[in-house]
Design an enzyme around this catalytic site. Structure first.
Site, short mmCIF file in Angstrom:
data_model
loop_
_atom_site.label_atom_id
_atom_site.label_comp_id
_atom_site.label_asym_id
_atom_site.label_seq_id
_atom_site.Cartn_x
_atom_site.Cartn_y
_atom_site.Cartn_z
N SER A 1 0.85 -1.20 0.00
CA SER A 1 0.00 0.00 0.00
C SER A 1 0.88 1.24 0.00
O SER A 1 1.99 1.25 0.58
CB SER A 1 -0.90 0.03 1.23
OG SER A 1 -1.57 1.27 1.34
N TYR B 1 -2.34 -0.68 9.95
CA TYR B 1 -2.46 -1.16 8.57
C TYR B 1 -1.20 -0.84 7.79
O TYR B 1 -0.65 -1.71 7.09
CB TYR B 1 -3.67 -0.52 7.91
CG TYR B 1 -3.80 -0.82 6.44
CD1 TYR B 1 -4.18 -2.08 6.00
CD2 TYR B 1 -3.53 0.16 5.48
CE1 TYR B 1 -4.29 -2.37 4.65
CE2 TYR B 1 -3.65 -0.11 4.13
CZ TYR B 1 -4.03 -1.38 3.71
OH TYR B 1 -4.13 -1.66 2.38
#
Length: 246
Positions: free
Chosen positions: A142, A155
């Protein structure tokens, strides 16, 4: 009974929707037989499998939770049992919940890391065990791994681990002719990002030179390249795919 006609075979974990489904469609269009890995979306997965088959491709649904002990190996085993081989692993499965520090508890952290990190490692181990020279392993990291936003720290940390993992495993798999890479998307328009786009869509569009929100096919194209022979000289890398977000 295993099918084997010489065509390359891919397992796409998290392939039932969003980026994963776009990857399944692209790899099938490129001539690969595809095992569509899913955790709970059985109906969506079967619909996607039928779509691929109706277009002349080969696909099978493979159920498993990559964060659960034994499931990654089981998914690989079922893929090989059906198609006779495994040439590419694409892992798009993941948990993407945001929480600020004050709301984080141990279960939240374990849930995130069990899927995003442990699951990625065990999928890699299982796939690498059956791959031959020319194998391709692609994970999804990400953009937040490089620039976290508020409430995304856990995350982001899990996805930073994915990028570190592919860098490290490249040294182990390289002598066998297997590449391993990651793609780090920015915001991509899927059912998982509906809220983010509703809240910050205009800001995201104005922050990218291309002036739009990323689409699943934008990432599927990069994955297809990394899964191909054209990417044989790329390994241990994370490709940032965020539309030039500033």
């Amino acid at each position: 009974m295993a099918e084997s006609n010489g065509a390359r075979v891919a397992l796409v974990a998290g392939g039932s929707r969003g980026i994963g489904a776009a990857v399944v469609r692209r790899l099938a269009a490129d001539g690969l037989a595809v095992a569509v890995g899913y955790r709970a979306a059985a109906a969506e997965t079967e619909t996607l499998v039928r779509e691929i088959e109706s277009g002349g491709g080969r696909a099978v649904a493979v159920q498993g939770d990559i964060g659960r002990d034994g499931d990654p190996a089981k998914m690989v085993e079922q893929t090989v049992a059906r198609f006779g081989r495994l040439d590419a692993l694409v892992n798009t499965a993941g948990v993407g919940i945001y929480r600020p520090l004050a709301s984080i508890d141990e279960n939240f952290v374990r849930q995130m890391f069990d899927t995003n990190v442990l699951g990625a490692i065990m999928l890699t181990k299982a796939a690498a065990a059956v791959m031959q020279e020319g194998g391709r392993i692609i994970h999804v990291s990400s953009r937040l791994a490089f620039s976290p936003i508020p409430a995304s720290a856990v995350y982001a940390a899990s996805k930073a681990a994915v990028s570190a993992m592919v860098h490290g495993f490249a040294r182990e798999l390289g002598p066998r002719g297997i590449t391993i890479n990651a793609v780090a998307p920015g915001v991509i328009e899927t059912d998982m990002t509906t809220k983010i786009i509703a809240e910050r869509g205009d800001q995201i569009r104005s922050s990218t030179p291309l002036g739009r929100i990323g689409q699943p096919d934008d990432i599927a194209g990069i994955v297809a390249f990394l899964a191909s022979n054209d990417a044989r000289w790329i390994t241990g890398r994370t490709i940032l795919a965020d539309g030039g977000l500033t």
